[in-house]
Scaffold this active site. Structure first.
Site, PDB file in Angstrom:
ATOM      1  N   GLU A 245      14.748 -36.789   0.371  1.00 27.66           N
ATOM      2  CA  GLU A 245      15.495 -35.432   0.479  1.00 27.66           C
ATOM      3  C   GLU A 245      15.734 -34.879   1.777  1.00 27.66           C
ATOM      4  OE1 GLU A 245      14.441 -30.831  -1.339  1.00 27.66           O
ATOM      5  OE2 GLU A 245      12.949 -32.551  -1.975  1.00 27.66           O
ATOM      6  N   GLY A 367      12.211 -27.752   3.409  1.00 28.66           N
ATOM      7  CA  GLY A 367      11.333 -27.439   4.511  1.00 28.66           C
ATOM      8  C   GLY A 367      12.125 -26.876   5.611  1.00 28.66           C
TER       9      GLY A 367
END
Length: 382
Positions: A245, A367
Site C-alpha cells: 500500500e 501512514g
C-alpha cells in the site's frame, strides 16, 4: 536517466490505460469532482478493460499476473492525467484490497467475491481508521463479539476510501479487546447487512471525486464465514500488506511530482515578465533544476522498490522510506511549482492548483510521515 522498470507488456498495458482514461474518465472528471463521487459504473468499465484484478487468477476473471508493475502503470497514468480523485478508487482495488482477498480468503470466499471484484461489479474498501484511532491501530474500539455462527459488530470507522460505493468492506475489529494487537481480526462486511450504515461523504481539501465516508455498525450480524484470515491475527495481516500500500502511494507521489514539473516547465516557457520568459531567470532555472534532479533520484529508488516487491524482497522499512520521502518530495515540488505560476497558480482553473490540493494527503494516508520515520528509526536500533 532511462528507466528500465517496464517491459513491452507493461507499455502495451499503459496504452490501454491511457485510452480508458481519455474516454471514460477525462470527459466526466469535472462533473465527478463537483459531485464528490464517481459512478459505480466506472468500476465495471475498468473491469471490462482488464484494469482491475490483474493479479487475480484467471479462473476468477483476473489477469493471472501477480506483477505490481501493472498496478504502477495504472497509478502513473491516473496521476499524469490529473484525475487522481476519480482514479484512486480503482488503484485502491488493486494495490490495497485485492491482496487481502488473494492471500487470506478461503476457497469459498474467493469464489464468492473475486469474480465481482475483478469485473467491477463488487467495489471493495478497507476500514481501519476510527474517529479515535488513526496511526495507533491497536487502539481501535470497533468490537466483534461471537454469537453462534455470527459476529455481532459495533463501532464506527472514518476516512474510508470508496466508503460510499463499497459493497465489501474489509474491517479491522477487536475480537478480544484485552489483548490489543493480538485481539484484532478482519471481517468482511457487505452492503445491505442490517445495522451497517454510511454517514456523509466527507468534504476534503483535494481528491474530490474520491468518495470518502464515515461508516457505522450497530449490532451488525456478520457470518463467521466472513472472517478473513485467522481470528486474532488481524494486526499481523494488516502489517504484512502495508508495504505494498505504501509503495503504491510512493509511486503516485513521484508521478505527481513529475507532472507538476511538466506543467511548470510549460508555464515558465510561455509566461513572460519584464520582457523575458519566466524560465529565463536564474532563480527559475535553478529551482526547476533542483526539482528535476530530486524527482529523478526518487524515481529510481521507487523503481528499485517495485523490483524488490516483485522479488518478494521489499521490507517494511524500505517501503516506509519510499513512502515518506516521495510524499514529502511531492509536497515540496507542487508548492514550488505553484509559486512559479504566480497568481495563476492560486486559481483553481489551473491544473497546478488542483495538483497542490490533491497532493497534501499523501503525507497522511497509508501512514503519516512521522509514523514512517518511526518505522525507519526503530530499524536503526533507536
Amino acid at each position: 536517466m532511462r528507466r528500465t522498470l517496464y517491459g513491452a507488456d507493461h507499455e502495451a498495458f499503459r496504452e490501454t490505460v491511457r485510452t480508458f482514461v481519455a474516454k471514460e474518465v477525462l470527459p466526466h472528471d469535472a462533473e465527478w469532482e463537483r459531485a464528490g463521487i464517481v459512478p459505480r459504473g466506472l468500476f465495471a468499465a475498468a473491469g471490462a478493460q482488464g484494469l482491475l484484478g490483474m493479479a487475480a487468477p484467471e479462473e476468477f476473471g483476473g489477469g493471472g499476473t501477480p506483477d505490481f508493475r501493472f498496478n504502477a502503470v495504472l497509478t502513473e497514468e491516473v496521476v499524469r492525467a490529473g484525475v487522481v480523485g476519480a482514479g484512486n478508487g480503482l488503484c485502491l482495488v488493486n494495490d490495497v484490497c485485492l491482496p487481502y482477498l488473494l492471500d487470506l480468503a478461503t476457497a469459498e470466499q474467493r469464489a464468492r467475491w473475486l469474480p465481482g471484484v475483478v469485473s467491477g461489479e463488487l467495489v471493495p474498501a478497507i476500514a481501519m481508521t476510527e474517529p479515535g484511532a488513526g496511526s495507533d491501530l491497536a487502539a481501535i474500539t470497533t468490537t466483534a463479539v461471537r454469537d453462534g455462527d455470527c459476529y455481532v459488530v459495533n463501532g464506527a470507522k472514518t476516512f474510508i476510501t470508496n466508503g460510499i460505493n463499497a459493497d465489501l468492506v474489509i474491517t479491522a475489529v477487536t475480537t478480544d479487546p484485552a489483548r490489543r494487537h493480538e485481539g484484532m481480526s478482519l471481517l468482511v462486511l457487505e452492503r445491505g447487512m442490517p445495522g451497517f450504515t454510511r454517514g456523509r461523504n466527507l468534504a476534503k481539501l483535494g481528491q474530490h471525486a474520491q468518495d470518502t465516508a464515515e461508516l457505522s455498525f450497530a449490532d451488525v450480524r456478520v457470518p463467521v464465514g466472513n472472517l478473513l484470515g485467522e481470528e486474532g491475527r488481524g494486526f499481523a495481516h494488516l502489517v504484512d500488506r502495508l508495504p505494498q500500500e505504501r509503495l503504491g502511494i510512493a509511486v503516485a507521489a513521484v508521478a505527481g511530482a513529475g507532472r507538476a514539473l511538466a506543467l511548470t516547465l510549460e508555464h515558465v516557457r510561455t509566461r513572460t515578465a519584464f520582457g523575458r520568459p519566466v524560465g529565463s531567470f536564474q532563480n527559475t532555472r535553478f529551482r526547476l533544476a533542483e526539482i528535476a534532479t530530486e524527482v529523478d533520484v526518487a524515481q529510481h529508488y521507487v523503481d528499485d522498490c517495485v523490483r524488490a516487491l516483485a522479488a518478494g524482497e521489499l521490507t517494511a522499512v524500505d517501503a516506509a522510506k519510499a513512502k515518506w520521502w516521495s510524499s514529502e518530495l511531492q509536497g515540496r515540488v507542487v508548492d514550488t511549482c505553484l509559486q512559479l505560476h504566480g497568481g495563476y497558480g492560486y486559481m483553481t482553473e489551473y491544473p497546478i492548483a488542483r495538483a497542490w490540493a490533491d497532493a497534501r494527503v499523501t503525507r497522511i494516508y497509508g501512514g503519516t510521515t512521522e509514523i514512517m520515520k518511526e518505522v525507519v528509526g526503530r530499524d536503526l536500533g533507536l
